[in-house]
Enzyme design. Structure first.
Site, PDB file in Angstrom:
ATOM      1  N   GLU A 127     -18.264   0.644   2.049  1.00  0.00           N
ATOM      2  CA  GLU A 127     -19.072   0.893   3.243  1.00  0.00           C
ATOM      3  C   GLU A 127     -20.051   2.033   3.019  1.00  0.00           C
ATOM      4  O   GLU A 127     -19.788   2.948   2.219  1.00  0.00           O
ATOM      5  CB  GLU A 127     -18.171   1.229   4.438  1.00  0.00           C
ATOM      6  CG  GLU A 127     -17.302   0.079   4.902  1.00  0.00           C
ATOM      7  CD  GLU A 127     -16.506   0.426   6.152  1.00  0.00           C
ATOM      8  OE1 GLU A 127     -16.757   1.503   6.753  1.00  0.00           O
ATOM      9  OE2 GLU A 127     -15.635  -0.359   6.542  1.00  0.00           O
ATOM     10  N   GLU A 142       0.853  -1.189   0.000  1.00  0.00           N
ATOM     11  CA  GLU A 142       0.000   0.000   0.000  1.00  0.00           C
ATOM     12  C   GLU A 142       0.886   1.235   0.000  1.00  0.00           C
ATOM     13  O   GLU A 142       1.886   1.291   0.716  1.00  0.00           O
ATOM     14  CB  GLU A 142      -0.921   0.001   1.219  1.00  0.00           C
ATOM     15  CG  GLU A 142      -1.981  -1.083   1.174  1.00  0.00           C
ATOM     16  CD  GLU A 142      -3.026  -0.927   2.267  1.00  0.00           C
ATOM     17  OE1 GLU A 142      -2.975   0.083   2.984  1.00  0.00           O
ATOM     18  OE2 GLU A 142      -3.878  -1.818   2.394  1.00  0.00           O
ATOM     19  N   ASP A 190      -8.131  -3.172  -6.229  1.00  0.00           N
ATOM     20  CA  ASP A 190      -8.345  -3.739  -4.889  1.00  0.00           C
ATOM     21  C   ASP A 190      -9.642  -3.228  -4.255  1.00  0.00           C
ATOM     22  O   ASP A 190      -9.655  -2.807  -3.101  1.00  0.00           O
ATOM     23  CB  ASP A 190      -7.138  -3.379  -4.011  1.00  0.00           C
ATOM     24  CG  ASP A 190      -7.165  -4.101  -2.675  1.00  0.00           C
ATOM     25  OD1 ASP A 190      -7.632  -5.243  -2.629  1.00  0.00           O
ATOM     26  OD2 ASP A 190      -6.710  -3.510  -1.673  1.00  0.00           O
TER      27      ASP A 190
END
Length: 581
Positions: free
Chosen positions: A467, A306, A462
């Site tokens: 949410e 990341e 990815d």
């Protein structure tokens, strides 16, 4: 006479040959200058490389304050570590790095060539081929002044996420039905205790604690920018277009003292909760590798590091696309010892700190992947300094619970197995998705297509889940979180990310119009991104090839939509979201 004529002819011939040699020599010099290093020759190139090594390789000299930290905290002789660091970079340990660079390379300043001046002029003052306007001002400001970025937002009282925000925006009659309750005083119990901030972070993670209550006086007189920013969250976005609290929160992230640090549980890579002096919480991701290092072609998307700079760039891109669904993110330099190690009581984190053979302070924490001595996180400047990204944290769970949704076009995360959408007819899979709640009605399907545009521009494969806030049910925009694996490659465009758009032949009308705007020279995406990220403390955030890739990918999206429109008609492709504006 004949002899005199021959002499004159010979002189003229010699003169012509000499002129020809001079012209040839001049052309050669121009050719050399055109192909030379754009800065100031090879010497300047080596000097720049040396400066980059100092910034990203952790081989700069140790400052007086950090010498003391190395000696007191880790028992390391800073003089020895200076020598090791200098020898590892090929320098004489008895010389300062700056002096060594200049003496070794013997930098000679040269005036810029004609080619360099022309290139610089083109970069500074681009002229639109259509309008002929010379741009010397802010393209970003001009973009945000465009009518597409000033469409009125119709937000009702019920559209605000937090109860205090709904109470603030409510009429006197509506306030009678919004019960704030009384503050339990729990937040004040530990305010005089050392490291009381761990309680705040713990409450932000604990989902079983009761929801907080408030006093109307506290809500009316709230002055903390991070709290006011949270008051602005609606079902449509995380902040309003001109919310001044965004810049105030970014300023606090960049400048305020760190008061407590703790590891974020779960996840594949290390992340840290950081609390600042105004009691706000940020999510820290550390530097892992240099800006110009790209994801190797043979690596799977789920094994990639990341990148902290990808989180910063993703925030700016989200804002420029006018989604405003990504929390504000900023870069910052941190002292690994005084601002992380000494501010933490997390035993799992503390036991992973050590000093590398060249004297850099390192740690690796505890996570699913890349948390071991082979994947350590080390200071990259002055033996203690580490850069990273810090994202403003969302309201704590008890106040604003969130729901996690599986992305319909989620990848398999397997080396051999393919996802359902990869082995099913694209249009048939799209029909299946569109007939399934919450994508069968409301705004969610359009939000998913926006997310597709966002991920394709960044090259982010990815995106397995997203949410939303539970308070809004299915009528809520997704929150754009966790873009650390974006901006991995500059020469490859991952077309499979666009499957939802070309399989469903759909895109939001407002998003399509903004992409057309960002494809124009007047508002070129690479230019406005470069300008937007310029003020970040760890700028430059993206390399130039990454910025140019954004322009190329805008063109690919527009071409894909154009084919759909040609095939099905604009009325069947563009999802209308501007009708009532």
């Amino acid at each position: 006479m004949k002899l005199k004529a021959r002499l004159v002819t010979g002189v003229l011939f010699i003169t012509l040959v000499a002129c020809g040699l001079l012209v040839l020599n001049g052309n050669l010099r121009v050719a050399v200058e055109f192909t030379a290093d754009p800065a100031a020759g090879q010497g300047a190139g080596r000097a720049a490389q040396g400066a980059e090594t100092s910034r990203y390789g952790g081989k700069a000299a140790v400052g007086p304050a950090n010498k003391k930290l190395l000696n007191e905290e880790y028992g390391v002789n800073s003089n020895v570590s200076n020598g090791l660091s200098a020898m590892s970079s090929g320098q004489n340990p008895n010389k300062s790095p700056e002096k060594g660079i200049h003496e070794e390379n013997k930098i000679v300043e040269r005036p810029p060539t004609v080619a360099h001046k022309l290139q610089s002029t083109v970069q500074k003052n681009r002229t639109s081929q259509k309008t002929g306007i010379l741009y010397t001002g802010s393209k970003l400001r001009r973009l945000f002044q465009n009518p597409l970025y000033n469409i009125p937002e119709r937000v009702s009282t019920a559209d605000y996420l937090l109860k205090p925000a709904r109470w603030l925006h409510a009429t006197a009659e509506e306030r009678k039905h919004i019960k704030l309750g009384e503050n339990s005083g729990e937040d004040d119990k530990h305010k005089h205790k050392k490291h009381h901030h761990s309680k705040t972070i713990k409450k932000s993670k604990e989902k079983k604690l009761p929801a907080p209550t408030y006093k109307s006086e506290e809500v009316l007189h709230e002055k903390k920018p991070w709290r006011l920013l949270q008051f602005g969250i609606t079902r449509y976005s995380l902040y309003a277009r001109n919310d001044p609290n965004v810049e105030e929160v970014l300023k606090a992230i960049r400048t305020q003292e760190v008061t407590y640090v703790e590891m974020k549980p779960g996840g594949t890579q290390l992340k840290l909760f950081m609390e600042f002096e105004d009691t706000s919480i940020g999510l820290f991701k550390p530097w892992r590798w240099p800006r110009d290092r790209e994801t190797p072609p043979d690596h799977f998307y789920f094994t990639d590091y990341e990148r902290h700079n990808a989180e910063i760039a993703a925030y700016h891109l989200d804002r420029i696309l006018d989604f405003r669904r990504c929390p504000p993110v900023s870069g910052r330099w941190f002292n690994v010892t005084s601002e992380i190690r000494q501010k933490s009581e997390d035993e799992k984190l503390l036991k992973t700190f050590f000093v590398s053979p060249v004297g850099n302070v390192c740690f690796f924490g505890d996570c699913s992947y890349y948390c071991n001595t082979e994947h350590m996180i080390c200071a990259i400047k002055d033996h203690h300094m580490l850069e990273g990204s810090v994202a403003a944290y969302l309201p704590r769970w008890q106040e604003a619970p969130r729901k996690t949704w599986k992305h319909p076009w989620k990848r398999s995360y397997s080396r051999v197995r393919k996802a359902d959408w990869e082995v099913t007819d694209g249009e048939a899979f799209c029909r299946q998705v569109r007939s399934t709640p919450p994508y069968d009605k409301g705004r969610r399907f359009g939000d998913l297509l926006d997310l597709t545009v966002y991920d394709f521009l960044m090259g982010n494969m990815d995106r397995h889940h997203y949410e939303t806030f539970k308070a809004f049910g299915n009528n809520s925009a997704p929150i754009h979180l966790d873009q650390g694996r974006a901006f991995g490659r500059t020469t490859h465009d991952e077309i499979s990310i666009l499957v939802p758009i070309y399989s469903c032949c759909s895109i939001r009308k407002s998003t399509w119009l903004r992409l057309q705007l960002l494809a124009k020279e007047d508002y070129r995406l690479s230019d406005v991104m470069r300008e937007s990220m310029r003020t970040d403390p760890i700028a430059p955030i993206l390399t130039e090839p990454h910025l140019l890739a954004l322009d190329r990918r805008v063109g690919i999206i527009l071409d894909t939509v154009a084919k759909c429109i040609q095939k099905k008609g604009a009325e069947n492709v563009l999802l209308e979201d501007l009708k009532d504006t």
